[in-house]
Motif scaffolding. Structure first.
Motif, PDB file in Angstrom:
ATOM      1  N   GLU A  60       0.828  -1.314  -0.101  1.00  0.00           N
ATOM      2  CA  GLU A  60      -0.089  -0.007   0.210  1.00  0.00           C
ATOM      3  C   GLU A  60       0.775   1.418  -0.098  1.00  0.00           C
ATOM      4  N   LEU A  61       2.051   1.184   0.565  1.00  0.00           N
ATOM      5  CA  LEU A  61       2.984   2.240   0.931  1.00  0.00           C
ATOM      6  C   LEU A  61       3.629   2.541  -0.397  1.00  0.00           C
ATOM      7  N   GLY A  62       3.550   1.660  -1.480  1.00  0.00           N
ATOM      8  CA  GLY A  62       4.176   1.418  -2.565  1.00  0.00           C
ATOM      9  C   GLY A  62       5.857   1.494  -2.560  1.00  0.00           C
ATOM     10  N   VAL A  63       6.066   0.532  -1.744  1.00  0.00           N
ATOM     11  CA  VAL A  63       7.506   0.410  -1.527  1.00  0.00           C
ATOM     12  C   VAL A  63       7.814  -0.861  -1.676  1.00  0.00           C
ATOM     13  N   TRP A  64       6.889  -1.972  -1.594  1.00  0.00           N
ATOM     14  CA  TRP A  64       7.201  -3.358  -1.655  1.00  0.00           C
ATOM     15  C   TRP A  64       7.916  -3.432  -3.126  1.00  0.00           C
ATOM     16  N   GLY A  65       7.490  -3.145  -4.143  1.00  0.00           N
ATOM     17  CA  GLY A  65       8.067  -3.394  -5.583  1.00  0.00           C
ATOM     18  C   GLY A  65       9.728  -3.340  -5.311  1.00  0.00           C
ATOM     19  N   LYS A  66      10.095  -2.396  -4.667  1.00  0.00           N
ATOM     20  CA  LYS A  66      11.658  -2.429  -4.549  1.00  0.00           C
ATOM     21  C   LYS A  66      12.295  -3.151  -3.406  1.00  0.00           C
ATOM     22  N   LEU A  67      11.539  -3.333  -2.346  1.00  0.00           N
ATOM     23  CA  LEU A  67      11.754  -3.948  -1.015  1.00  0.00           C
ATOM     24  C   LEU A  67      12.141  -5.576  -1.444  1.00  0.00           C
ATOM     25  N   SER A  68      10.939  -6.090  -2.130  1.00  0.00           N
ATOM     26  CA  SER A  68      10.893  -7.339  -2.625  1.00  0.00           C
ATOM     27  C   SER A  68      12.273  -7.880  -3.515  1.00  0.00           C
ATOM     28  N   GLN A  69      12.740  -7.012  -4.021  1.00  0.00           N
ATOM     29  CA  GLN A  69      13.786  -7.241  -4.850  1.00  0.00           C
ATOM     30  C   GLN A  69      15.131  -7.713  -3.738  1.00  0.00           C
ATOM     31  N   HIS A  70      14.992  -7.196  -2.540  1.00  0.00           N
ATOM     32  CA  HIS A  70      16.105  -7.672  -1.530  1.00  0.00           C
ATOM     33  C   HIS A  70      15.697  -8.714  -0.505  1.00  0.00           C
ATOM     34  N   ALA A  71      14.519  -9.074  -0.583  1.00  0.00           N
ATOM     35  CA  ALA A  71      13.850  -9.940   0.216  1.00  0.00           C
ATOM     36  C   ALA A  71      13.775 -11.547   0.043  1.00  0.00           C
ATOM     37  N   THR A  72      13.940 -12.364   1.154  1.00  0.00           N
ATOM     38  CA  THR A  72      13.973 -13.644   0.926  1.00  0.00           C
ATOM     39  C   THR A  72      12.835 -14.149   1.687  1.00  0.00           C
ATOM     40  N   ALA A  73      11.964 -15.080   0.768  1.00  0.00           N
ATOM     41  CA  ALA A  73      10.758 -15.558   1.070  1.00  0.00           C
ATOM     42  C   ALA A  73      10.853 -16.663   2.302  1.00  0.00           C
ATOM     43  N   ILE A  74       9.894 -16.489   3.021  1.00  0.00           N
ATOM     44  CA  ILE A  74      10.045 -17.739   4.150  1.00  0.00           C
ATOM     45  C   ILE A  74       9.026 -18.581   3.857  1.00  0.00           C
ATOM     46  N   SER A  75       9.384 -19.662   3.296  1.00  0.00           N
ATOM     47  CA  SER A  75       8.087 -20.508   3.065  1.00  0.00           C
ATOM     48  C   SER A  75       7.730 -21.519   3.924  1.00  0.00           C
ATOM     49  N   GLN A  76       8.539 -21.774   5.021  1.00  0.00           N
ATOM     50  CA  GLN A  76       8.031 -22.457   6.200  1.00  0.00           C
ATOM     51  C   GLN A  76       8.845 -21.991   7.673  1.00  0.00           C
ATOM     52  N   TRP A 114      18.410  -2.367   3.687  1.00  0.00           N
ATOM     53  CA  TRP A 114      17.701  -1.926   2.564  1.00  0.00           C
ATOM     54  C   TRP A 114      16.356  -1.476   2.829  1.00  0.00           C
ATOM     55  N   ILE A 115      15.816  -1.692   4.017  1.00  0.00           N
ATOM     56  CA  ILE A 115      14.406  -1.202   4.389  1.00  0.00           C
ATOM     57  C   ILE A 115      14.972   0.266   4.601  1.00  0.00           C
ATOM     58  N   GLY A 116      15.827   0.962   5.142  1.00  0.00           N
ATOM     59  CA  GLY A 116      16.235   2.102   5.351  1.00  0.00           C
ATOM     60  C   GLY A 116      16.282   2.839   3.900  1.00  0.00           C
ATOM     61  N   ARG A 117      17.066   2.426   3.219  1.00  0.00           N
ATOM     62  CA  ARG A 117      17.395   2.904   1.950  1.00  0.00           C
ATOM     63  C   ARG A 117      15.911   3.287   1.119  1.00  0.00           C
ATOM     64  N   VAL A 118      15.256   2.053   1.167  1.00  0.00           N
ATOM     65  CA  VAL A 118      13.771   2.089   0.173  1.00  0.00           C
ATOM     66  C   VAL A 118      12.955   3.236   0.804  1.00  0.00           C
ATOM     67  N   LEU A 119      12.755   3.209   2.130  1.00  0.00           N
ATOM     68  CA  LEU A 119      12.103   4.311   2.666  1.00  0.00           C
ATOM     69  C   LEU A 119      12.324   5.573   2.469  1.00  0.00           C
ATOM     70  N   LEU A 120      13.855   5.813   2.626  1.00  0.00           N
ATOM     71  CA  LEU A 120      14.110   6.950   2.284  1.00  0.00           C
ATOM     72  C   LEU A 120      14.130   7.468   1.035  1.00  0.00           C
ATOM     73  N   GLU A 121      14.272   6.815   0.073  1.00  0.00           N
ATOM     74  CA  GLU A 121      14.116   7.182  -1.092  1.00  0.00           C
ATOM     75  C   GLU A 121      12.563   7.620  -1.622  1.00  0.00           C
ATOM     76  N   SER A 122      11.698   7.103  -0.920  1.00  0.00           N
ATOM     77  CA  SER A 122      10.379   7.146  -1.193  1.00  0.00           C
ATOM     78  C   SER A 122      10.102   8.462  -0.266  1.00  0.00           C
ATOM     79  N   LEU A 123      10.611   8.832   0.852  1.00  0.00           N
ATOM     80  CA  LEU A 123      10.466   9.856   1.449  1.00  0.00           C
ATOM     81  C   LEU A 123      10.936  11.121   0.736  1.00  0.00           C
ATOM     82  N   GLN A 124      11.969  11.087   0.119  1.00  0.00           N
ATOM     83  CA  GLN A 124      12.443  12.213  -0.828  1.00  0.00           C
ATOM     84  C   GLN A 124      11.408  12.552  -1.821  1.00  0.00           C
ATOM     85  N   GLN A 125      10.704  11.756  -2.248  1.00  0.00           N
ATOM     86  CA  GLN A 125       9.689  12.103  -3.484  1.00  0.00           C
ATOM     87  C   GLN A 125       8.523  12.551  -2.901  1.00  0.00           C
ATOM     88  N   GLN A 126       8.533  12.921  -1.503  1.00  0.00           N
ATOM     89  CA  GLN A 126       7.117  13.362  -1.060  1.00  0.00           C
ATOM     90  C   GLN A 126       6.892  14.576  -0.675  1.00  0.00           C
TER      91      GLN A 126
END
Ligand SMILES: Cc1cc2nc3c(=O)[nH]c(=O)nc-3n(C[C@H](O)[C@H](O)[C@H](O)COP(=O)(O)OP(=O)(O)OC[C@H]3O[C@@H](n4cnc5c(N)ncnc54)[C@H](O)[C@@H]3O)c2cc1C
Length: 411
Positions: free
Chosen positions: A71-87, A119-131
């Motif tokens: 919803e925040l519009g940051v998942w697209g970028k964050l998901s590139q650095h995310a490891t999925a937990i299957s179990q 990465w969470i910090g970087r993606v949040l900051l990038e988005s903050l700078q666009q607001q």
């Protein structure tokens, strides 16, 4: 540095929670002017190298939080650095038990994801700078928060200069020690676990297959969260809980001895432990603020509740708090109420109380029950495991809490 000094909302603390709240507000209510004040210099996005770092801290993001970050519009970028937990595999030393929470059972792509904090910090900051609605001040220190009839005034130190900033609502997101909470005279309940968390990244010989491990032993719980780009990767983020009086000795072990200690506590499910990164230690306690709201003031994130990290609930809970707070503020505004007036904040707290209560109790009980070496508690936790295996209701509650969907509310 902006010279604007009057804002609708001032958020003190630009950690993961303060930054997420600022983004959520800017997205849901772009006509509110928001100040975000942070003591540390914001990272220079262009200068910072975020190559695969072997000593970064990571956060487990529950399935429910992914929806919020989307919803925040940051998942697209964050998901590139995310490891999925299957179990999520939960086990108790000396007691055999298989996988407990499986993404397939809930028809999900993943129970949750692990993302390096950098990465969470970087993606949040990038988005903050666009607001445009967000004005961020960093590095600055909020020295004082003075409640006023129609809001609050912050005394802000920037280098050698001091300036005042007025806002209608002040959000205190200055972390677990929260100097501002103390200065406001708000008590906190502190429960000491006499435990210290040792954090590091580790590498081992067998692929993790996307499995997160929570293992409970008499010395305390340990968690291994999968890292890397695929399920065949062989790295995890380790949260090793140690009795405080043993922590310094284990922290000081050389790498080979440390890996041997870990192998002994975890066993061989991931093969042989081969490498360990730089280690960091954190003293663990449960801190809950005795008041989270006052007229025109709200505490959020670690300033409101600081949880044991082993169950990976702190940031996830705070994200849900942020969603609920923004929703109450917007409902209040639509109903013609003043921003930050007590009734609006009471609405927030009332709506989020169940989720907070359940999550805090879940984390606390989990740690206390599973860290004990007393025989009745060992028996109880083995019964608990049996319950988790065979009783659908118990298992569902555990799974919902882990996936971040228990008591969650969305806008
Ligand atoms: C080892 C460990 C592992 C964890 N793992 C997980 C996990 O897997 N999943 C999960 O959900 N949660 C996890 N958590 C919890 C999660 O890290 C926290 O919930 C989250 O970081 C809280 O963020 P915060 O913004 O509230 O506080 P903080 O990160 O402490 O940020 C507070 C900010 O306020 C700033 N500040 C302080 N005072 C002032 C001032 N006077 N003026 C201006 N700025 C100020 C500080 O510089 C800081 O940047 C973990 C925690 C730990 C310790």
């Amino acid at each position: 540095m902006t010279t604007q000094k009057k804002f609708d909302i001032a958020i003190i603390g630009g950690g993961m929670v303060g930054a997420s709240l600022a983004l959520l507000l800017a997205q849901q209510k772009p006509d509110w002017k928001i100040a975000l004040l942070e003591a540390q210099p914001f990272i220079d996005i262009d200068q910072t190298q975020f190559e695969k770092s072997f000593d970064a801290r990571s956060t487990a993001i529950a399935h429910g939080s992914v929806e919020i970050l989307r919803e925040l519009g940051v998942w697209g970028k964050l998901s590139q650095h995310a490891t999925a937990i299957s179990q999520v595999h939960v086990s108790d030393a000396g007691h055999l038990m298989g996988g407990l929470i499986n993404s397939d059972t809930y028809d999900l792509d993943a129970v949750g994801y692990v993302i390096p904090n950098a990465w969470i910090g970087r993606v949040l900051l990038e988005s903050l700078q666009q607001q445009n609605a967000i004005h961020y001040f960093a590095p600055v220190r909020v020295e004082k928060l003075t409640p006023q009839k129609e809001g609050a005034q912050l005394t802000v130190k920037c280098g050698d200069e001091i300036f005042n900033l007025d806002c209608k609502l002040a959000v205190v997101a200055d972390g677990g020690d929260s100097p501002l909470r103390k200065a406001l005279g708000i008590d906190s309940h502190v429960k000491h676990y006499d435990q210290t968390a040792l954090i590091a990244n580790v590498a081992y010989s067998e692929p993790h297959k996307g499995i997160a491990y929570e293992r409970f032993t008499a010395q305390g719980p340990l968690a291994l969260l999968p890292l890397g780009e695929s399920s065949s990767a062989t790295e995890s983020a380790l949260v090793l809980t140690l009795p405080t009086n043993e922590a310094n000795d284990i922290f000081a072990l050389n790498d080979a001895d440390f890996l041997q200690h870990l192998q002994q506590r975890f066993g061989t499910r991931l093969g042989k432990f081969l490498l360990v990164s730089q280690r960091h230690i954190y003293e663990l306690k449960l801190i809950t603020a005795s008041e989270q709201i006052r007229s025109r003031i709200v505490l959020i994130g670690n300033a409101a509740h600081f949880l044991h990290p082993v169950a990976g609930q702190g940031f996830n809970l705070s994200l849900r708090d942020c969603v609920c707070l923004v929703s109450s503020l917007i409902h209040g505004d639509t109903a013609g109420k003043i921003l930050g007036e007590l009734s609006v904040l009471q609405d927030y707290l009332q709506r989020q109380q169940l989720d907070q209560g359940l999550t805090i109790e879940f984390s606390d009980k989990l740690v206390r029950l599973f860290s004990s070496s007393s025989l009745p508690l060992i028996a109880l936790r083995h019964l608990g495991f049996v319950g988790l295996d065979v009783l659908p209701a118990v298992k569902t509650q555990f799974a919902q809490q882990t996936m971040g969907t228990a008591g969650a509310k969305f806008l």
